[in-house]
Design an enzyme around this catalytic site. Structure first.
Site, PDB file in Angstrom:
ATOM      1  N   ASP A 112      -6.462  22.408   3.303  1.00 50.71           N
ATOM      2  CA  ASP A 112      -7.516  21.386   3.216  1.00 50.71           C
ATOM      3  C   ASP A 112      -7.653  20.871   1.789  1.00 50.71           C
ATOM      4  O   ASP A 112      -7.708  19.656   1.547  1.00 50.71           O
ATOM      5  CB  ASP A 112      -8.869  21.982   3.643  1.00 50.71           C
ATOM      6  CG  ASP A 112      -8.903  22.411   5.088  1.00 50.71           C
ATOM      7  OD1 ASP A 112      -9.389  21.639   5.916  1.00 50.71           O
ATOM      8  OD2 ASP A 112      -8.460  23.532   5.382  1.00 50.71           O
ATOM      9  N   GLU A 135     -13.814  14.571   3.355  1.00 50.41           N
ATOM     10  CA  GLU A 135     -14.461  15.764   3.890  1.00 50.41           C
ATOM     11  C   GLU A 135     -14.647  16.848   2.839  1.00 50.41           C
ATOM     12  O   GLU A 135     -15.679  17.524   2.817  1.00 50.41           O
ATOM     13  CB  GLU A 135     -13.641  16.324   5.064  1.00 50.41           C
ATOM     14  CG  GLU A 135     -14.257  17.558   5.672  1.00 50.41           C
ATOM     15  CD  GLU A 135     -13.538  18.034   6.919  1.00 50.41           C
ATOM     16  OE1 GLU A 135     -14.064  18.955   7.571  1.00 50.41           O
ATOM     17  OE2 GLU A 135     -12.473  17.482   7.251  1.00 50.41           O
ATOM     18  N   LEU A 177      -7.477  17.394   6.684  1.00 47.79           N
ATOM     19  CA  LEU A 177      -6.902  18.356   7.623  1.00 47.79           C
ATOM     20  C   LEU A 177      -7.851  18.453   8.810  1.00 47.79           C
ATOM     21  O   LEU A 177      -8.866  19.151   8.755  1.00 47.79           O
ATOM     22  CB  LEU A 177      -6.715  19.734   6.965  1.00 47.79           C
ATOM     23  CG  LEU A 177      -5.726  20.706   7.629  1.00 47.79           C
ATOM     24  CD1 LEU A 177      -5.464  21.899   6.724  1.00 47.79           C
ATOM     25  CD2 LEU A 177      -6.175  21.181   8.998  1.00 47.79           C
ATOM     26  N   ASP A 178      -7.526  17.741   9.854  1.00 52.60           N
ATOM     27  CA  ASP A 178      -8.336  17.780  11.064  1.00 52.60           C
ATOM     28  C   ASP A 178      -7.864  18.947  11.919  1.00 52.60           C
ATOM     29  O   ASP A 178      -6.666  19.171  12.060  1.00 52.60           O
ATOM     30  CB  ASP A 178      -8.178  16.461  11.830  1.00 52.60           C
ATOM     31  CG  ASP A 178      -9.153  16.334  12.974  1.00 52.60           C
ATOM     32  OD1 ASP A 178     -10.314  16.748  12.807  1.00 52.60           O
ATOM     33  OD2 ASP A 178      -8.763  15.815  14.037  1.00 52.60           O
ATOM     34  N   THR A 180      -9.049  22.331  11.407  1.00 53.71           N
ATOM     35  CA  THR A 180      -8.823  23.472  10.500  1.00 53.71           C
ATOM     36  C   THR A 180      -8.872  24.792  11.255  1.00 53.71           C
ATOM     37  O   THR A 180      -8.090  25.711  10.975  1.00 53.71           O
ATOM     38  CB  THR A 180      -9.865  23.476   9.369  1.00 53.71           C
ATOM     39  OG1 THR A 180      -9.718  22.283   8.591  1.00 53.71           O
ATOM     40  CG2 THR A 180      -9.674  24.685   8.455  1.00 53.71           C
ATOM     41  N   GLY A 269      -9.231  19.162  17.449  1.00 55.48           N
ATOM     42  CA  GLY A 269      -8.988  18.029  16.571  1.00 55.48           C
ATOM     43  C   GLY A 269      -9.277  16.685  17.197  1.00 55.48           C
ATOM     44  O   GLY A 269      -8.741  16.347  18.260  1.00 55.48           O
TER      45      GLY A 269
END
Length: 362
Positions: A112, A135, A177-178, A180, A269
């Site tokens: 991430d 994010e 990073l979708d 996680t 996700g």
């Protein structure tokens, strides 16, 4: 007395002016040559390879959405490289960063952080006057010296025309990073990196990249895309994709709403779920007809998918059919309903019972 003896010759004045112009010309041509040389060096070394561009080459004023699309694709790919590298090293440095509203633990990994740094600074260095929402927190000491060489891929050139908009109207949303949680479980198929560009709060550019299959979907509203919609929706056996954590809450009421033959697909996700509605050439990509999320969700999770669907004639709204604005707060309170090649309003009309019932489930 001496100055009275000096007479200015018109020829001399002309020669002096010409010499001055010559000096200015050489100074300017030298500067231009330096800029061109710098760009040529970046071209030879490779786009976005961490090399510095002179600060005076950064564009100011209006921004070109075609250029912003090109650098957004590059940013998603560069971020994806970091995500893949960290996962394959198996050194995630996983830690908790808080809890969701439902009480689930939110995780963060080196994937991430490193993806976020790469994506944020590539976009920020290329378009410094554009607002970027991401994010993960960006620390000043971690500033990444990465720049875009201003080249535009041929497929974008062929499908997208230049279109300038005021920089102050643009907001970029980054999800480095979708999925996680799935990433930490090594469920790689669900992982994406995403970039979205909103103009006056409306999503107009979406990029969804799958790092582990090297697939990238992009689209620009009123422009073009490199992906197509699926068109196999069946009202008798609709396939509804939902979050893994919400599948149990949604399944019973979804079947009551859409029919007993409704297929519920739990997945991780938001990017992956939107791609499930599209014609994606990836064997590990599941297929669905409708995407439903029944709780609060962050805008960087959904903005890119919203833009892609909108560009292809689809819809992403709250559960009550309201358009989602990508300005202001970073969260969307009303859940979401996403569809394409379906009567979206007819689906909305069915959903109030689903929304209420899902919150009554334990």
């Amino acid at each position: 007395m001496a100055p009275m003896g000096i007479r200015l010759s018109p020829l001399g004045v002309a020669v002096f002016c010409l010499l001055g112009l010559g000096v200015l010309y050489h100074l300017y041509s030298g500067l231009l040559a330096g800029r061109l040389a710098g760009r040529l060096a970046l071209f030879v070394l490779g786009a976005g390879g961490g090399h510095d561009l002179p600060s005076d080459t950064v564009p100011e004023g209006p921004v070109d959405l075609r250029e912003l699309l090109a650098v957004s694709v590059l940013a998603a790919v560069r971020g994806g490289e970091e995500v893949k590298r960290v996962r394959e090293s198996n050194v995630l440095n996983e830690k908790a960063k808080g809890k969701t509203r439902e009480g689930a633990e939110e995780k963060m990994t080196s994937g991430d952080v490193l993806s976020n740094r790469k994506m944020f600074y590539l976009l920020k260095n290329s378009f410094p006057s554009v607002q970027i929402n991401t994010e993960e927190h960006v620390d000043a000491p971690d500033k990444e010296r990465i720049f875009w060489d201003r080249s535009i891929p041929e497929d974008i050139k062929e499908k997208i025309q230049s279109k300038e908009v005021p920089a102050e109207s643009v907001t970029v949303w980054i999800d480095p990073l979708d999925a996680t949680h799935e990433y930490t479980e090594d469920l790689r198929q669900y992982v994406t990196t995403m970039v979205c560009v909103a103009v006056n709060g409306e999503p107009v550019i979406g990029v969804i990249h799958k790092p582990f299959s090297a697939y990238t979907a992009w689209a620009m509203v009123d422009g073009g895309s490199n992906v197509k919609a699926r068109s196999s929706y069946s009202e008798r056996t609709p396939r509804i994709i939902v979050s893994r954590s919400h599948a149990g809450k949604v399944e019973q009421v979804a079947r009551q709403t859409f029919g007993n033959k409704t297929v519920i697909i739990p997945a991780g996700g938001a990017g992956y779920k939107v791609l499930a509605l599209l014609d994606v050439p990836d064997k590990k990509q599941e297929k669905a007809d409708v995407y439903i999320h029944v709780t609060y969700i962050k805008k960087w999770d959904i903005c890119a998918g919203n833009a892609v669907l909108k560009a292809l004639g689809g819809h992403m709204t709250t559960l009550t059919g309201e358009e989602i604005s990508y300005t202001g707060s970073d969260g969307n309170e009303g859940g979401l309903l996403a569809s394409i090649n379906v009567d979206h309003q007819a689906l909305v009309n069915k959903l109030p019972d689903l929304e209420k019932a899902s919150h009554k489930q334990t």
